[in-house]
Design a protein around this motif. Structure first.
Motif, PDB file in Angstrom:
ATOM      1  N   GLY A 586       0.832  -1.188   0.000  1.00 16.71           N
ATOM      2  CA  GLY A 586       0.000   0.000   0.000  1.00 16.71           C
ATOM      3  C   GLY A 586       0.870   1.242   0.000  1.00 16.71           C
ATOM      4  N   SER A 587       0.271   2.384  -0.345  1.00 20.46           N
ATOM      5  CA  SER A 587       1.076   3.589  -0.541  1.00 20.46           C
ATOM      6  C   SER A 587       0.308   4.842  -0.156  1.00 20.46           C
ATOM      7  CB  SER A 587       1.502   3.697  -2.010  1.00 20.46           C
ATOM      8  OG  SER A 587       0.365   3.914  -2.838  1.00 20.46           O
ATOM      9  N   ASN A 588       1.030   5.939  -0.047  1.00 17.54           N
ATOM     10  CA  ASN A 588       0.426   7.226   0.272  1.00 17.54           C
ATOM     11  C   ASN A 588      -0.566   7.655  -0.791  1.00 17.54           C
ATOM     12  OD1 ASN A 588       0.249   9.891   1.611  1.00 17.54           O
ATOM     13  ND2 ASN A 588       1.270  10.607  -0.239  1.00 17.54           N
ATOM     14  N   ARG A 589      -0.306   7.344  -2.046  1.00 13.10           N
ATOM     15  CA  ARG A 589      -1.177   7.800  -3.132  1.00 13.10           C
ATOM     16  C   ARG A 589      -2.417   6.945  -3.305  1.00 13.10           C
ATOM     17  NH1 ARG A 589       2.079   5.463  -8.143  1.00 13.10           N
ATOM     18  NH2 ARG A 589       3.824   4.523  -7.057  1.00 13.10           N
ATOM     19  N   GLY A 590      -2.618   5.943  -2.467  1.00 16.43           N
ATOM     20  CA  GLY A 590      -3.863   5.186  -2.470  1.00 16.43           C
ATOM     21  C   GLY A 590      -3.904   4.000  -3.390  1.00 16.43           C
ATOM     22  N   VAL A 591      -2.878   3.821  -4.219  1.00 19.34           N
ATOM     23  CA  VAL A 591      -2.821   2.654  -5.088  1.00 19.34           C
ATOM     24  C   VAL A 591      -2.030   1.556  -4.380  1.00 19.34           C
ATOM     25  CG1 VAL A 591      -2.996   4.058  -7.164  1.00 19.34           C
ATOM     26  CG2 VAL A 591      -0.733   3.445  -6.285  1.00 19.34           C
ATOM     27  N   ILE A 592      -2.020   0.376  -4.980  1.00 15.78           N
ATOM     28  CA  ILE A 592      -1.315  -0.780  -4.425  1.00 15.78           C
ATOM     29  C   ILE A 592      -0.280  -1.228  -5.446  1.00 15.78           C
ATOM     30  CG2 ILE A 592      -1.564  -3.125  -3.550  1.00 15.78           C
ATOM     31  CD1 ILE A 592      -4.568  -2.327  -3.026  1.00 15.78           C
ATOM     32  N   LEU A 593       0.962  -1.337  -5.017  1.00 19.39           N
ATOM     33  CA  LEU A 593       2.040  -1.743  -5.912  1.00 19.39           C
ATOM     34  C   LEU A 593       2.278  -3.236  -5.778  1.00 19.39           C
ATOM     35  CD1 LEU A 593       2.658   1.346  -4.919  1.00 19.39           C
ATOM     36  CD2 LEU A 593       4.779   1.005  -6.171  1.00 19.39           C
ATOM     37  N   TYR A 610      -2.046  -2.002  -8.947  1.00 16.47           N
ATOM     38  CA  TYR A 610      -2.566  -3.361  -8.873  1.00 16.47           C
ATOM     39  C   TYR A 610      -4.096  -3.390  -8.840  1.00 16.47           C
ATOM     40  CZ  TYR A 610      -3.692  -7.734  -6.426  1.00 16.47           C
ATOM     41  OH  TYR A 610      -4.229  -8.916  -6.035  1.00 16.47           O
ATOM     42  N   GLY A 611      -4.672  -4.165  -9.733  1.00 15.71           N
ATOM     43  CA  GLY A 611      -6.110  -4.312  -9.784  1.00 15.71           C
ATOM     44  C   GLY A 611      -6.844  -3.048 -10.190  1.00 15.71           C
ATOM     45  N   ASN A 612      -6.088  -2.022 -10.614  1.00 12.14           N
ATOM     46  CA  ASN A 612      -6.660  -0.710 -10.948  1.00 12.14           C
ATOM     47  C   ASN A 612      -7.412  -0.115  -9.758  1.00 12.14           C
ATOM     48  OD1 ASN A 612      -6.816   1.348 -12.879  1.00 12.14           O
ATOM     49  ND2 ASN A 612      -8.894   0.776 -13.421  1.00 12.14           N
ATOM     50  N   ILE A 613      -6.968  -0.465  -8.564  1.00 12.98           N
ATOM     51  CA  ILE A 613      -7.600   0.019  -7.337  1.00 12.98           C
ATOM     52  C   ILE A 613      -6.915   1.300  -6.889  1.00 12.98           C
ATOM     53  CG2 ILE A 613      -7.975  -0.502  -4.894  1.00 12.98           C
ATOM     54  CD1 ILE A 613      -8.116  -3.464  -5.720  1.00 12.98           C
ATOM     55  N   ASP A 614      -7.717   2.290  -6.534  1.00 11.11           N
ATOM     56  CA  ASP A 614      -7.191   3.555  -6.022  1.00 11.11           C
ATOM     57  C   ASP A 614      -8.177   4.063  -4.978  1.00 11.11           C
ATOM     58  OD1 ASP A 614      -6.267   6.072  -5.465  1.00 11.11           O
ATOM     59  OD2 ASP A 614      -5.983   6.669  -7.539  1.00 11.11           O
TER      60      ASP A 614
END
Length: 742
Positions: A586-593, A610-614
């Motif tokens: 998880g990351s500060n920008r809300g996406v998942i790497l 990942y998964g186009n999830i934000d």
């Protein structure tokens, strides 16, 4: 063989994530402590929401669109249209059509085609202005096309100045403008605070006056002191003019009031006389002020003010920077008011102040209803949500533990670990709020608790490790033993004096394969820190400095930062698949790497999104097979304080048995062969038993439904190869089984 560590991850194809479903179509039920079902549990929480009405699905009913400034996320709710009732269904499938925008966004129909268009801050484009997206329907789903401005250097609304040049319609990202038909001529005008921040500009849309189509968006700066009032640059104090042709304070356009840093506005005809009043919010105030207009729409003149609006009911009281929105929330054809914070740091609980118009004539009468509209039916833990999953009471059902950044209080933040107990069944989990301050972690003067479970001391039960904003760790040993309910001992503060700087996000994982559990700790800078266990079974020990061997402060060379920025907030998740470590961060920008394969101390980055999830800001992930169907479910936390759940096609690593004994103990279901080629058989040992068989693909689509007695053959010869889910519904039970078609 598959091993899970805290928030497990599986190697999954991004497109295979099934869209989260909540509300009436939610994936799992959540309840509050009283057992009441949370209707919008998985909507992700609200912190700085902005409200608009618009028909999202082309059914002729105005739905609800929310843009939350925290993370710049879109949320969509379908209006069921029940007369005189607030009746919404969270429908995230409509969110993906909205473009990436920042700071503020609202729906308006500017061209009169009965399709909502999107107006948003021009911050993303580098302009203090208004970006416009034209709405259209594709398969009864709203989509947007960005509008180009060929007359100006940025694609924002502009007007023709006195010098003959085009200038931007000025709106900062901090303010909320009013987009309304101010002059009642059928086109959309703009009223907003000018660059001084002390008076309002009126940009008149001249489309109708000039005989243009409503698509033209042709503006003139009609009035540089609309309403003839002045707002102080040091407070929310309003000074009214004594004459319609004179601004309240002269000289305001040569710098006076320039220190003023934020205002919100919403215009409405509150007294039914066809002119516009305005409700103002200010960054230095917790209340709203109503300015009353005694002149016509052509030249507004505010002659009285109502502070602490509404003064005859419960006044709006939002800690900092309130904003108002005017729309019909209960399907009675009268517009209501709802107020929310316009600041990303501050009030995070009572953030939706709903006032219903209960009038019986054209003069509005707003009654206070609640301060937690919608959000009271969501999982919302204030700011921040960091989930982990484990069976705390050893009943065979997975429970959910969520840390938070904290609940906002004027004296600081109240930080908690919140436990949701699974009170459902193996195939139908139901999560009920069990403890709001698990293990009394609120005793620590800290923020940002990030929990993780794993066997740190090697005694085959799950211990608890927690990070916080200060970058340290808390350790709680489980004394319960293998397969027993957890029995956590005392909390060890500043465990082993480990300190990664800020925002520690730990997991427990044997990274070097020596049989001892190590610590992997994410942090604010976006890297991962490896702390090698230099102790022994039953006595873990660590060198506290991540830069000293055998530790590694740049483990796997993972970096979740956006280039040019110093904040990454890495939150790791690891699983081992066939002895190959897989990593999700998880990351500060809300996406998942997504990463996989650690070779030469470097992870291979597979996917930046990942998964186009934000989820907007500060994603944190937990994975587990919550309903025991053999596939992993993904719980994602965000900084708005909520969670969302995604079903995946990921094999949980568990091999469900091919038979099951129903609750009544009468019969046993068998499914064979598996893998299947052309057919498979569903058979009950009870020759008189009737049941139904359903076959689903990994997108959740029902492909086959068949009723049978004792035994039936399912023809899959025409099916594509891959993994499917077979669901058998019998007398008092449901049985799920993965089927592989070769």
């Amino acid at each position: 063989m598959i091993h899970f560590f805290r928030i497990a991850f599986y190697c999954l194809i991004a497109s295979s994530v099934i869209a989260q479903t909540v509300g009436d179509r939610h994936y799992f039920d959540f309840q509050n402590a009283n057992g009441d079902v949370l209707k919008y549990a998985l909507a992700g929480g609200l912190t700085a929401p902005q409200f608009s009405a618009g028909d999202l699905n082309n059914d002729g009913i105005l739905d609800l669109y929310i843009f939350d400034k925290v993370g710049d996320v879109h949320l969509t709710f379908i209006n069921k249209g029940t007369p005189s009732q607030e009746d919404y269904e969270y429908a995230p499938e409509y969110e993906t059509a909205f473009p990436n925008v920042e700071d503020w966004a609202m729906l308006r129909d500017y061209n009169g085609d009965n399709i909502p268009d999107l107006f948003a801050s021009g911050t993303r484009l580098g302009a203090s202005g208004i970006e416009v997206f034209k709405g259209a329907y594709e398969n009864n789903k709203l989509t947007f096309i960005p509008i180009k401005n060929w007359r100006y250097s940025f694609d924002v609304l502009s007007y023709l100045s006195n010098s003959g040049s085009q200038l931007n319609v000025y709106v900062t990202g901090q303010d909320i403008p009013s987009l309304d038909d101010i002059d009642n001529d059928g086109d959309l005008d703009v009223v907003t605070f000018n660059i001084s921040g002390s008076a309002m500009d009126f940009y008149r849309n001249m489309a109708v006056e000039n005989g243009f189509s409503l698509d033209s968006l042709y503006f003139e700066l009609d009035d540089i002191c609309w309403g003839r009032f002045h707002e102080s640059g040091f407070s929310s104090e309003i000074e009214l003019s004594t004459h319609i042709d004179t601004c309240a304070v002269s000289g305001i356009y040569v710098g006076r009031g320039a220190v003023h840093s934020g205002s919100t506005s919403v215009t409405l005809d509150i007294d039914g006389d066809m002119d516009r009043e305005v409700l103002l919010g200010d960054i230095s105030s917790n209340a709203m002020t109503l300015l009353k207009n005694t002149n016509n729409d052509q030249k507004a003149f505010f002659t009285s003010q109502e502070n602490d609006f509404p003064s005859d009911d419960v006044p709006v009281d939002i800690f900092i920077f309130p904003a108002g929105y005017y729309l019909d929330l209960n399907n009675d054809d009268k517009k209501d008011l709802i107020f929310a914070p316009n600041e990303t740091i501050g009030e995070d609980d009572a953030v939706c102040w709903y006032y219903k118009d209960v009038s019986t004539n054209n003069i509005a009468d707003f009654n206070y209803e609640q301060s937690d509209f919608l959000v009271g039916d969501m999982i919302d833990l204030g700011s921040g949500a960091y989930p982990t999953i484990f069976d705390y009471n050893a009943d065979g059902l997975l429970d959910l533990l969520i840390g938070n950044f904290g609940y906002f209080e004027t004296t600081g933040y109240d930080v908690r670990l919140t436990l949701y107990k699974n009170i459902g069944t193996a195939s139908n989990p139901i999560f009920r709020l069990e403890e709001e301050d698990y293990l009394n972690f609120s005793q620590y003067a800290t923020r940002n608790l990030m929990p993780s479970v794993g066997d740190l001391d090697g005694d085959e039960d799950l211990d608890l490790i927690v990070g916080d904003e200060a970058g340290i760790l808390y350790y709680v040993e489980n004394m319960g033993g293998k397969d027993n309910p957890v029995d956590f001992g005392s909390i060890i503060y500043k465990y082993k004096d480990i300190d990664v700087g800020q925002h520690s996000a730990p997991i427990i994982y044997d990274a070097d394969g020596d049989g001892l559990s190590d610590l992997i700790v994410g942090e604010k800078n976006g890297n991962l820190n490896f702390f090698k266990n230099i102790g022994s079974l039953g006595n873990p020990d660590f060198e506290m400095n991540p830069d000293f061997e055998p530790n590694n402060s740049f483990w796997g060379q993972v970096d979740t930062r956006v280039p040019g920025f110093v904040i990454g907030y890495s939150s790791p998740t690891i699983v081992v698949v066939d002895e190959i470590p897989q990593l999700l961060v998880g990351s500060n920008r809300g996406v998942i790497l997504q990463y996989d394969g650690l070779e030469n101390d470097v992870f291979n980055k597979k996917d930046e999104r990942y998964g186009n999830i934000d989820v907007g800001k500060e994603s944190s992930v937990a994975l587990a097979d919550l309903n025991k169907n053999g596939f992993l479910d993904m719980v994602v936390g965000n900084f708005r304080g909520g969670i969302s759940i995604y079903q995946t096609n990921l094999d949980s690593g568990e091999d469900p048995i091919s038979t099951t004994t129903p609750q009544n103990g009468i019969s046993t279901i068998k499914i064979y062969p598996n893998p299947a080629t052309n057919i498979f058989v569903v058979e009950s040992e009870d020759v008189s038993e009737t049941f139904s068989v359903e076959l689903y693909d990994l997108l959740g689509r029902n492909l086959i439904y068949k009723e049978a007695q004792h035994k039936t053959i399912i023809d899959v010869a025409s099916m594509a190869t891959g993994v499917y889910l077979c669901k058998v519904n019998g007398q008092g039970y449901t049985y799920n089984k993965k089927i592989v078609i070769k």
